[in-house]
Enzyme design. Sequence first.
Site, PDB file in Angstrom:
ATOM      1  N   GLY A 216       0.843  -1.187   0.000  1.00 37.45           N
ATOM      2  CA  GLY A 216       0.000   0.000   0.000  1.00 37.45           C
ATOM      3  C   GLY A 216       0.875   1.233   0.000  1.00 37.45           C
TER       4      GLY A 216
ATOM      5  N   CYS B  27       5.199  -6.133   1.834  1.00 38.34           N
ATOM      6  CA  CYS B  27       5.555  -4.725   1.914  1.00 38.34           C
ATOM      7  C   CYS B  27       4.756  -4.013   3.016  1.00 38.34           C
ATOM      8  CB  CYS B  27       5.377  -4.068   0.544  1.00 38.34           C
ATOM      9  SG  CYS B  27       6.243  -2.501   0.435  1.00 38.34           S
ATOM     10  N   TYR B  28       3.840  -3.121   2.678  1.00 38.31           N
ATOM     11  CA  TYR B  28       3.030  -2.485   3.723  1.00 38.31           C
ATOM     12  C   TYR B  28       2.355  -3.549   4.586  1.00 38.31           C
ATOM     13  CZ  TYR B  28      -0.651   0.262   5.997  1.00 38.31           C
ATOM     14  OH  TYR B  28      -1.472   0.834   6.930  1.00 38.31           O
TER      15      TYR B  28
ATOM     16  N   HIS C 147       8.255  -7.290  -3.244  1.00 37.01           N
ATOM     17  CA  HIS C 147       7.009  -7.654  -3.936  1.00 37.01           C
ATOM     18  C   HIS C 147       7.184  -8.946  -4.747  1.00 37.01           C
ATOM     19  CE1 HIS C 147       4.590  -4.060  -3.130  1.00 37.01           C
ATOM     20  NE2 HIS C 147       5.760  -3.435  -3.083  1.00 37.01           N
TER      21      HIS C 147
ATOM     22  N   GLU D 169       4.918 -10.517  -6.263  1.00 37.66           N
ATOM     23  CA  GLU D 169       3.908 -10.615  -7.320  1.00 37.66           C
ATOM     24  C   GLU D 169       4.333  -9.970  -8.640  1.00 37.66           C
ATOM     25  OE1 GLU D 169       3.873  -8.704  -4.701  1.00 37.66           O
ATOM     26  OE2 GLU D 169       2.758  -6.850  -4.957  1.00 37.66           O
TER      27      GLU D 169
ATOM     28  N   ASP E 121     -17.574 -10.522 -23.350  1.00 39.69           N
ATOM     29  CA  ASP E 121     -18.226 -10.701 -22.055  1.00 39.69           C
ATOM     30  C   ASP E 121     -19.671 -11.162 -22.181  1.00 39.69           C
ATOM     31  OD1 ASP E 121     -15.812  -9.665 -21.363  1.00 39.69           O
ATOM     32  OD2 ASP E 121     -16.567  -7.676 -20.837  1.00 39.69           O
TER      33      ASP E 121
ATOM     34  N   LYS F 178     -10.639 -10.784 -17.153  1.00 42.28           N
ATOM     35  CA  LYS F 178     -10.900 -10.944 -18.591  1.00 42.28           C
ATOM     36  C   LYS F 178     -10.273 -12.226 -19.175  1.00 42.28           C
ATOM     37  CE  LYS F 178     -12.429  -8.705 -22.331  1.00 42.28           C
ATOM     38  NZ  LYS F 178     -13.629  -7.868 -22.358  1.00 42.28           N
TER      39      LYS F 178
END
Length: 516
Positions: free
Chosen positions: A57, A84-85, A172, A174, A230, A372
């Site tokens: 964050g 992290c945060y 991080h 990710e 969609d 998506k």
Amino acid sequence: MSEAREQIIILDFGSQYTQVIARRVREFNVFSTIMRPNTRAAEIDALAPNGIILSGGPMSVYQKDAPMPDPGIFALGIPVLGICYGMQVMSYLLHGKVAHGLKREYGRAELDVTVPSCPLFTNLDQKQTVWMSHGDKLTELPRGFEAIARSSNSPFAAMESRERNLFGLQFHPEVVHTPHGREILKNFMFRVCGCQGLWTMASFIERSVKEIRATVGDDRVILGLSGGVDSSVAAALIHKAIGNQLAPIFVNNGLLRKGEAESVERVFGKNFRMKLKTANASHLFLDRLKGVTNPERKRKIIGKTFIDVFEKNAKSVKGAKFLAQGTLYPDVIESIPTAGGPSAMIKSHHNVGGLPKRMRFQLLEPLRQLFKDEVRRVGEELGLPREIVWRQPFPGPGLAVRVLGAINKPRLDILREADWIVVEEMKASGWYYKIWQSFAVLLPIRTVGVMGDERTYDHVIAIRAVDSQDGMTADWVRFPPDLLARISNRIINEVKGVNRVCLDISSKPPATIEWE
Ligand code: XMP
């Protein structure tokens, strides 16, 4: 453990990477849900997740409105990974020390794993390259925690309390700049949280079908089918569940690409045998658009006319109780309203949204948990053709925003023919499925040309082809000159009334993808 129960909860502290974490988790076939940062521990416990991830964050734990998790989450016996945060806030709440206002550490760092037996680092080398982005820094571990990795900037680049299954990473895992970050997340899910990776698109379909049947019962469902990804996938999924209780309505607004209406009728009416209702409203749309050149007015007229036509057709479906929509996960994530947060940035065009309140339908949104790319995989699994599943985005107002200036059938027809050639050449050369969008635009001017012995005064077509991740930023595609030459030659030779073709070489920003 059932597929429905296997999931990781991600508490969102406003990081731009929160959605990336959710996707990484799902890449390993584990379902993930993003929740508010202060979700009550009891609410999380009731969902019985396998693990909790605290996202990064932009704030400091010492800031006035810094988001805090419910401290009760650390006592649930559910494994927690703070990133992290997320690591700092965990340390702060468990009485470690976080130093504020130091120099910001940003970019690549070398990680030295000091406790290789930590399950997060199983099968990983002792030296790792990782991505850092933080201001505050941990200076004292909370009681019961041990440092498991250090970096040149900190002895506490990662920490664990193994017996309580609490872990923290200052970097991080990710992002792609942490090359082995995926393995670290995978280790957390599979070695710490006991996940098995049971959430697949096939299992998603199976469960959705049951849920749709249970929700809908004997009632009928209407759906605005546009031919886009969609609404098409939503239609195929709902049809699998309830067959002809689904009444898809396809509005032909006269602003479609060449062959589009036929393709929708062939795929959904003929192949899938849906009871497709086609509303042929081209005349009404073109009548109302007569003489209109302002782009925003065009959009408004098209939006309103769509609702009029859709409402009329919906009324003729007797006993319809539900309105199905292809809403996706990024539109519904309940995140904190951090300025510039990812959920704030996503621009969505709800083309069927905004139906008048007098149309009292219950919403059915079977894709609201999916990103998506997952929707595309569901579409493939349901047997939708590639041309629909991997279709490039097409704006709701259709060719109206690509015929600059006045809209009428002759001008639309010119654009349709030119656009058809662009699409054909993109597909033939393999570019179509590699890039975000490629299309033709009809300009509101004429220019002089020469054909045989005669001078011409004809239309100009612009080619727009861009690459993009999400439509928010984009760059023009560097096509091989041969391909451009072929497109240009074909348009000028085959489309009557066009004597010039230009290429749009602007990026977004400052230009937009569409010209209007
Ligand atoms: P712009 O032109 O804003 O486009 O850079 C970004 C993406 O959004 C699409 N787009 C629309 N889609 N209704 C839609 O459904 C609209 O009014 C609309 N305007 C732009 C555009 O095709 C691109 O993918």
